[in-house]
Design a protein around this motif. Structure first.
Motif, PDB file in Angstrom:
ATOM      1  N   GLN A 471      35.083 -27.876   1.851  1.00  0.00           N
ATOM      2  CA  GLN A 471      35.406 -27.683   3.233  1.00  0.00           C
ATOM      3  C   GLN A 471      36.629 -26.900   3.273  1.00  0.00           C
ATOM      4  O   GLN A 471      36.893 -26.310   4.407  1.00  0.00           O
ATOM      5  N   TYR A 472      37.523 -26.995   2.372  1.00  0.00           N
ATOM      6  CA  TYR A 472      38.959 -26.393   2.120  1.00  0.00           C
ATOM      7  C   TYR A 472      38.692 -24.755   2.461  1.00  0.00           C
ATOM      8  O   TYR A 472      39.475 -24.210   3.058  1.00  0.00           O
ATOM      9  N   LEU A 473      37.602 -24.357   2.148  1.00  0.00           N
ATOM     10  CA  LEU A 473      37.400 -23.005   2.074  1.00  0.00           C
ATOM     11  C   LEU A 473      36.630 -22.702   3.729  1.00  0.00           C
ATOM     12  O   LEU A 473      36.819 -21.476   3.991  1.00  0.00           O
ATOM     13  N   TYR A 474      36.241 -23.598   4.191  1.00  0.00           N
ATOM     14  CA  TYR A 474      35.507 -23.391   5.657  1.00  0.00           C
ATOM     15  C   TYR A 474      36.500 -23.361   6.571  1.00  0.00           C
ATOM     16  O   TYR A 474      36.776 -24.185   7.256  1.00  0.00           O
ATOM     17  N   ASP A 475      37.282 -22.261   6.645  1.00  0.00           N
ATOM     18  CA  ASP A 475      38.490 -22.058   7.267  1.00  0.00           C
ATOM     19  C   ASP A 475      38.421 -21.260   8.556  1.00  0.00           C
ATOM     20  O   ASP A 475      38.298 -20.023   8.364  1.00  0.00           O
ATOM     21  N   CYS A 476      38.551 -21.652   9.813  1.00  0.00           N
ATOM     22  CA  CYS A 476      38.365 -20.855  11.020  1.00  0.00           C
ATOM     23  C   CYS A 476      39.720 -19.882  10.940  1.00  0.00           C
ATOM     24  O   CYS A 476      39.656 -18.991  11.860  1.00  0.00           O
ATOM     25  N   CYS A 477      40.636 -20.181  10.149  1.00  0.00           N
ATOM     26  CA  CYS A 477      41.894 -19.128  10.363  1.00  0.00           C
ATOM     27  C   CYS A 477      41.645 -18.115   9.182  1.00  0.00           C
ATOM     28  O   CYS A 477      42.587 -17.406   9.050  1.00  0.00           O
ATOM     29  N   ASN A 478      40.555 -18.051   8.412  1.00  0.00           N
ATOM     30  CA  ASN A 478      40.435 -17.046   7.504  1.00  0.00           C
ATOM     31  C   ASN A 478      40.279 -15.892   8.068  1.00  0.00           C
ATOM     32  O   ASN A 478      39.387 -15.516   8.943  1.00  0.00           O
ATOM     33  N   ILE A 479      41.129 -14.686   7.784  1.00  0.00           N
ATOM     34  CA  ILE A 479      41.344 -13.547   8.580  1.00  0.00           C
ATOM     35  C   ILE A 479      39.726 -12.814   8.330  1.00  0.00           C
ATOM     36  O   ILE A 479      39.650 -12.145   9.194  1.00  0.00           O
ATOM     37  N   SER A 480      39.040 -12.893   7.361  1.00  0.00           N
ATOM     38  CA  SER A 480      37.639 -12.141   7.262  1.00  0.00           C
ATOM     39  C   SER A 480      36.826 -12.506   8.520  1.00  0.00           C
ATOM     40  O   SER A 480      36.530 -11.940   9.081  1.00  0.00           O
ATOM     41  N   PHE A 481      37.033 -13.727   8.930  1.00  0.00           N
ATOM     42  CA  PHE A 481      36.207 -14.316  10.039  1.00  0.00           C
ATOM     43  C   PHE A 481      36.569 -13.923  11.255  1.00  0.00           C
ATOM     44  O   PHE A 481      35.924 -13.169  12.185  1.00  0.00           O
ATOM     45  N   LEU A 482      38.182 -13.707  11.214  1.00  0.00           N
ATOM     46  CA  LEU A 482      38.680 -13.390  12.567  1.00  0.00           C
ATOM     47  C   LEU A 482      38.572 -11.471  12.837  1.00  0.00           C
ATOM     48  O   LEU A 482      38.109 -11.413  13.495  1.00  0.00           O
ATOM     49  N   ARG A 483      38.452 -10.978  11.434  1.00  0.00           N
ATOM     50  CA  ARG A 483      38.234  -9.484  11.766  1.00  0.00           C
ATOM     51  C   ARG A 483      36.749  -9.389  12.059  1.00  0.00           C
ATOM     52  O   ARG A 483      36.410  -8.492  12.830  1.00  0.00           O
TER      53      ARG A 483
END
Ligand code: PEP
Ligand code: MG
Length: 574
Positions: A471-483
């Motif tokens: 879960q530590y990798l399931y991060d909604c602030c990960n820039i890849s997701f935001l991009r």
């Protein structure tokens, strides 16, 4: 002073008086009997009495649908023939008392569920435990009594091992102000009930009952998941300030539910709700949102023992279209497979179900199932502003084939002379990296996009959304997701179509400023979060946030997203 730390169940702060809800002293003794049939008769009589009391409670609480739902779920467990065949079998085979037989089947079922990771199934195991406990109390004639009877005060906080719905229905609602339980997770029924009642709850607090006495002063902070017993002066003072802030915010959020949300510089957003189970439909309030941004249809298939008919589905979609009262209703076509399996579908066992035969893949393979659903949705389209959304698209061919089948469904209705909205908008969930990367092309064949961020984070970061270890990798602030969201948004707008978000990140306070900066047109959130989402959005200045977005997207710094966004939220007093 004792500080009890648990999980945040339901938000809110209360300063009240503790009431210990003592677990009933139930005997689990293995008592041998000479007349097993008499035990079976007493089991059946207790089952009947308990069922009637649940039915009566359901009747009493018919205005609190969350409770009715739970009570009905309990009645279903009570009617489970497989379970009670097993109980009767233990009584007969071992010549033991009914209580012991119920307890032994309960323990067996609990052990079976214990090995499962799924939060939902864990919660169901808790339901079975509760039903068995209450049934044993009924067999043994142990009554619960009124725990508030000899307690003074009107802000009472119940401390219990766990609370059954029947327990909570029996509590005097006008005095109940908070709940703290030793057991239970964030999806437990205590939480559902607390949210429905609008009172704070702390759950999963571990062995804490020895540290509290009835009559103790207690400060509960539901959002923080803490309860402080016999607080010292300094803690009490700090709590008063916290409670005032929490009460003020709650009032602001509530007042925002019905506003037309836009940023300070005029960028508008629609805030819709996610829906898709009997409970959320029953409690749906069209006045408190701008529409339904995601109507999950799986529940219609899960409540049946065979594929639901066109008529059955039509009635459900029509009822929802009528309830949304002219506001948009985005109905997602069947998204089964992955973690959702159904016996009658005979789905193959797969090594990687989330990457396997699911959602649109299954619908394009079992076209009759898909056609039936499309006809039902089309028929409902004359009753409201209905839109159709296809999940899990990964290439243009899937989208074009789905649209082709939609046209065929229209042709079938034409032949039958059945009315429908010929121009019903159709869009897709952008929830795979493939859909993001193809979004410029897909947008040309869609009327709208909706980002399914729950899956998009999962697939972008290659992190199973249900696996606790990662879960530590399931991060909604990960820039890849935001991009990824930014790219889909730019491509949607370049093609002149709107884009929404219907995953959990739509209401994530830290991300709302970035959604505003991107120009996301619609956010679809849990019903209880409409007010907060609209309030936050309305405090933001889109123009000021755009350079921040640009800077963050150009980096790979997850920490910077958190720090910068916490700063923005701090500026607006959150
Ligand atoms: C999503 O993936 O974000 C979504 C809303 O769909 P579900 O959670 O049903 O997969
Ligand atoms: Mg999804």
């Amino acid at each position: 002073m004792v500080t009890i730390k648990g999980l945040p169940g339901a938000p809110g702060c209360v300063a009240g008086t503790a009431v210990l809800f003592a677990a009933r002293a139930l005997s689990t003794e293995r008592r041998a009997v000479t007349d097993p049939q008499a035990e079976i008769d007493s089991l059946e009589a207790a089952r009947k009495r308990y069922d009637s009391s649940l039915a009566a409670l359901a009747q009493d609480s018919k205005n609190a649908s969350a409770q009715t739902e739970i009570l009905e779920a309990y009645r279903e467990i009570l009617q489970d023939d497989v379970f009670f065949d097993g109980v009767r079998e233990v009584i007969r085979r071992e010549s033991v008392c009914a209580s012991y037989a119920v307890e032994s089947k309960r323990a067996e079922t609990e052990a079976m569920f214990a090995g499962m990771d799924d939060e939902y199934l864990k919660a169901r195991a808790a339901d079975i435990n509760n039903v068995c406990r209450e049934l044993m109390a009924e067999i043994q004639g142990v009554s619960s009594g009124d725990p508030f009877a000899n307690v003074a005060g009107n802000e009472l906080v119940v401390f219990a091992q766990d609370l059954t719905p029947a327990d909570t229905v029996r509590l005097d609602r006008t005095r109940l102000a908070g709940m703290v339980t030793e057991r239970g997770g964030v999806t437990s029924h205590t939480v559902i009930l607390a949210k429905a009642l609008g009172i704070p709850a702390v759950v999963g607090a571990g062995a804490c009952l020895e540290q509290v006495h009835t009559g103790d002063g207690v400060l509960v902070d539901g959002a923080a998941g803490t309860a402080v017993v016999q607080a010292d002066e300094e803690t009490a003072r700090a709590f008063v300030a916290k409670k005032e802030k929490s009460d003020r915010q709650r009032a602001l959020f509530n007042a925002s539910r019905t506003i037309a949300a836009h940023t300070l510089d005029g960028a508008a957003v629609r805030v819709n709700v996610n829906s898709g189970d009997a409970e959320s439909i029953r409690t749906f309030d069209a006045a408190g949102c701008d529409g339904v941004g995601l109507f999950r249809t799986e529940f219609l298939y899960m409540s049946q023992t065979d594929y639901p008919s066109e008529e059955f589905q039509f009635e459900a979609y029509r009822d929802m279209a009528v309830k949304t009262a002219g506001k948009e209703l985005i109905i997602r076509t069947l998204d089964i497979g992955g973690d959702k399996q159904l016996d009658y579908m005979n789905l193959p066992k797969e090594a990687n179900p989330f990457l396997g035969y699911r959602a649109i893949r299954l619908c394009l393979d079992r076209v009759e199932v898909f056609r039936t659903q499309l006809r039902a949705i089309l028929r409902a389209s004359v009753y409201g502003d209905v839109k159709i959304m296809f999940p899990m698209i990964v290439n243009l061919e899937e989208l074009l084939r789905a649209r082709e089948l939609l046209e065929e469904a229209k042709g079938e209705l034409d032949r039958r002379g059945v009315p429908y909205n010929r121009n019903v908008p159709a869009g897709i969930m952008v929830e795979t990296p493939a859909a993001v990367l193809l979004s410029d092309q897909l947008a040309r064949h869609c009327d709208f996009f909706s980002v399914g961020s729950n899956d998009l984070i999962q697939y972008t970061t290659a992190t199973d959304r249900q696996n606790e270890r990662v879960q530590y990798l399931y991060d909604c602030c990960n820039i890849s997701f935001l991009r990824a969201v930014h790219m889909a948004c730019e491509n949607a707008h370049a093609a002149g179509i709107p884009i929404g978000i219907c995953g959990e990140t739509a209401s994530e306070p830290r991300l709302i400023p970035l959604w505003a900066a991107m120009g996301i047109d619609e956010l679809s959130v849990a019903p209880g979060l409409v007010g907060r989402t609209k309030y936050i959005f309305s405090q933001l200045d889109r123009k000021k946030l755009q350079p921040v977005l640009k800077e963050l997207l150009a980096s790979a710094d997850i920490g910077a997203v958190r720090t910068k966004m916490d700063g923005v939220l701090g500026e607006i007093g959150l």
